[in-house]
Scaffold this active site. Structure first.
Site, PDB file in Angstrom:
ATOM      1  N   ASN A   1       0.833  -1.204   0.000  1.00 57.75           N
ATOM      2  CA  ASN A   1       0.000   0.000   0.000  1.00 57.75           C
ATOM      3  C   ASN A   1       0.865   1.250   0.000  1.00 57.75           C
ATOM      4  O   ASN A   1       1.785   1.383   0.812  1.00 57.75           O
ATOM      5  CB  ASN A   1      -0.918   0.005   1.221  1.00 57.75           C
ATOM      6  CG  ASN A   1      -1.934   1.135   1.174  1.00 57.75           C
ATOM      7  OD1 ASN A   1      -1.574   2.304   1.245  1.00 57.75           O
ATOM      8  ND2 ASN A   1      -3.203   0.785   1.066  1.00 57.75           N
TER       9      ASN A   1
ATOM     10  N   CYS B   1      -6.745  -1.774   5.531  1.00 62.49           N
ATOM     11  CA  CYS B   1      -7.229  -2.571   4.399  1.00 62.49           C
ATOM     12  C   CYS B   1      -8.697  -2.923   4.590  1.00 62.49           C
ATOM     13  O   CYS B   1      -9.043  -3.806   5.377  1.00 62.49           O
ATOM     14  CB  CYS B   1      -6.396  -3.831   4.210  1.00 62.49           C
ATOM     15  SG  CYS B   1      -6.727  -4.635   2.615  1.00 62.49           S
ATOM     16  N   LEU B   2      -9.547  -2.227   3.855  1.00 57.28           N
ATOM     17  CA  LEU B   2     -10.989  -2.408   3.984  1.00 57.28           C
ATOM     18  C   LEU B   2     -11.421  -3.816   3.588  1.00 57.28           C
ATOM     19  O   LEU B   2     -12.150  -4.491   4.317  1.00 57.28           O
ATOM     20  CB  LEU B   2     -11.708  -1.358   3.130  1.00 57.28           C
ATOM     21  CG  LEU B   2     -13.233  -1.397   3.107  1.00 57.28           C
ATOM     22  CD1 LEU B   2     -13.799   0.015   3.073  1.00 57.28           C
ATOM     23  CD2 LEU B   2     -13.757  -2.178   1.901  1.00 57.28           C
ATOM     24  N   VAL B   3     -10.969  -4.284   2.431  1.00 51.30           N
ATOM     25  CA  VAL B   3     -11.448  -5.575   1.943  1.00 51.30           C
ATOM     26  C   VAL B   3     -10.909  -6.736   2.772  1.00 51.30           C
ATOM     27  O   VAL B   3     -11.575  -7.766   2.914  1.00 51.30           O
ATOM     28  CB  VAL B   3     -11.126  -5.751   0.440  1.00 51.30           C
ATOM     29  CG1 VAL B   3      -9.634  -5.975   0.208  1.00 51.30           C
ATOM     30  CG2 VAL B   3     -11.940  -6.895  -0.161  1.00 51.30           C
TER      31      VAL B   3
ATOM     32  N   TYR C   1     -11.603  -3.934  -6.778  1.00 50.91           N
ATOM     33  CA  TYR C   1     -11.385  -5.362  -6.593  1.00 50.91           C
ATOM     34  C   TYR C   1     -11.969  -6.189  -7.741  1.00 50.91           C
ATOM     35  O   TYR C   1     -12.771  -5.700  -8.542  1.00 50.91           O
ATOM     36  CB  TYR C   1     -12.020  -5.820  -5.269  1.00 50.91           C
ATOM     37  CG  TYR C   1     -11.782  -4.892  -4.111  1.00 50.91           C
ATOM     38  CD1 TYR C   1     -10.485  -4.633  -3.669  1.00 50.91           C
ATOM     39  CD2 TYR C   1     -12.830  -4.256  -3.461  1.00 50.91           C
ATOM     40  CE1 TYR C   1     -10.258  -3.770  -2.607  1.00 50.91           C
ATOM     41  CE2 TYR C   1     -12.615  -3.402  -2.400  1.00 50.91           C
ATOM     42  CZ  TYR C   1     -11.327  -3.154  -1.979  1.00 50.91           C
ATOM     43  OH  TYR C   1     -11.116  -2.299  -0.938  1.00 50.91           O
TER      44      TYR C   1
ATOM     45  N   ASN D   1      -2.084  -5.185  -6.218  1.00 48.89           N
ATOM     46  CA  ASN D   1      -2.315  -4.034  -5.349  1.00 48.89           C
ATOM     47  C   ASN D   1      -1.545  -2.793  -5.789  1.00 48.89           C
ATOM     48  O   ASN D   1      -2.008  -1.668  -5.586  1.00 48.89           O
ATOM     49  CB  ASN D   1      -1.970  -4.396  -3.898  1.00 48.89           C
ATOM     50  CG  ASN D   1      -2.735  -3.540  -2.900  1.00 48.89           C
ATOM     51  OD1 ASN D   1      -3.892  -3.192  -3.124  1.00 48.89           O
ATOM     52  ND2 ASN D   1      -2.100  -3.195  -1.795  1.00 48.89           N
TER      53      ASN D   1
ATOM     54  N   CYS E   1     -11.733   1.579  -1.075  1.00 50.37           N
ATOM     55  CA  CYS E   1     -10.401   0.981  -0.939  1.00 50.37           C
ATOM     56  C   CYS E   1      -9.414   2.075  -0.582  1.00 50.37           C
ATOM     57  O   CYS E   1      -9.380   3.121  -1.253  1.00 50.37           O
ATOM     58  CB  CYS E   1      -9.987   0.319  -2.249  1.00 50.37           C
ATOM     59  SG  CYS E   1      -8.296  -0.333  -2.279  1.00 50.37           S
TER      60      CYS E   1
ATOM     61  N   GLN F   1      -6.324   1.936  -0.995  1.00 50.67           N
ATOM     62  CA  GLN F   1      -5.184   1.918  -1.931  1.00 50.67           C
ATOM     63  C   GLN F   1      -5.515   2.630  -3.244  1.00 50.67           C
ATOM     64  O   GLN F   1      -4.617   3.117  -3.907  1.00 50.67           O
ATOM     65  CB  GLN F   1      -4.766   0.469  -2.202  1.00 50.67           C
ATOM     66  CG  GLN F   1      -3.691   0.275  -3.270  1.00 50.67           C
ATOM     67  CD  GLN F   1      -2.288   0.620  -2.817  1.00 50.67           C
ATOM     68  OE1 GLN F   1      -2.084   1.539  -2.027  1.00 50.67           O
ATOM     69  NE2 GLN F   1      -1.299  -0.094  -3.322  1.00 50.67           N
TER      70      GLN F   1
END
Length: 250
Positions: free
Chosen positions: A15, A80-82, A137, A167, A198, A200
């Site tokens: 990231n 990191c959301l996901v 994603y 990423n 996200c 990132q």
């Protein structure tokens, strides 16, 4: 005397955006408020955005919280959301409580916010019941994010999955494309636009533009995480260019 707050960030090793956009928002805030901020990070290995790597990465978050708490930080953000949402419904609460526990055990207790929890709470602060979402994603992970948000009581009425597996490529995505992507979503009946689900995928420069284009409150994972950090610190949730959520109205 000016108060200085130490911001900790737990970030995927690949990231490069979380450590750019959140400091940018808080530095903009410094132009209108007296508080100052410093930024400190610990990293979890992750290169490809898939469920196996995300789960392996999440297992490293305890180490990161422990390391960051050595510096007696004032708040920690898990970036990191996901990764959080892929661990199951409501996992952001489990993660926040567990990582806070690591700081307590280390003798330097600090509140912990997750980007996943921050996005959910940010939408609730805005009073959003229906939203549209842009995510970088692959489609199965994007559907997982959509379902996680729905289980928190917010309906995703339209979304787009940009399907970027690497990423670093997510970080390279041109945020200048986001207004056109947002314009193609069925946002008319939405209460808010999530321009980047996200931390990132860059979006900060276009948050005000998408807000103007759609006429809807617009936020990102980074904007929501900044709001959550400021709330945890007991500070006014305001930052220029942060959209409706950081306008000072909430």
């Amino acid at each position: 005397m000016t108060s200085v707050y130490r911001i900790g960030q737990i970030v995927p090793s690949s990231n490069i955006t979380m450590e750019t956009e959140i400091p940018a928002l808080l530095k903009l805030r410094e132009s209108i408020r007296p508080e100052r901020f410093t930024f400190h990070s610990a990293r979890m290995r992750m290169k490809t955005v898939n469920r196996d790597e995300l789960a392996a990465m999440d297992a490293q978050s305890d180490r990161c919280a422990l390391e960051l708490s050595d510096a007696a930080l004032d708040v920690l953000g898990y970036a990191c959301l996901v990764a959080t949402m892929s661990m199951g419904p409501g996992y952001h609460r489990v993660s926040e409580e567990r990582l806070h526990g690591r700081t307590v055990e280390n003798g330097h207790p600090a509140p912990v916010v997750t980007s996943a929890g921050a996005l959910v709470e940010g939408l609730k602060v805005l009073g959003a019941k229906k939203i549209v979402v842009i995510a970088p994603y692959m489609k199965p992970l994007t559907e997982l994010v959509v379902n996680y948000i729905a289980q928190e009581g917010v309906e995703v009425i339209d979304y787009v999955a940009l399907e970027i597996p690497d990423n670093l490529d997510v970080a390279r995505h041109d945020c200048g494309r986001l207004p056109d992507i947002a314009a193609k979503l069925n946002y008319k009946d939405a209460d808010a636009v999530v321009v980047s689900a996200c931390v990132q995928m860059p979006s900060l420069p276009v948050v005000p533009l998408v807000e103007a284009l759609t006429g809807k409150p617009t936020l990102s994972a980074a904007v929501a995480t900044t709001y959550a950090m400021l709330k945890a610190l007991g500070l006014e949730r305001v930052a220029p260019a942060g959209g409706a959520l950081l306008s000072g109205a909430y």
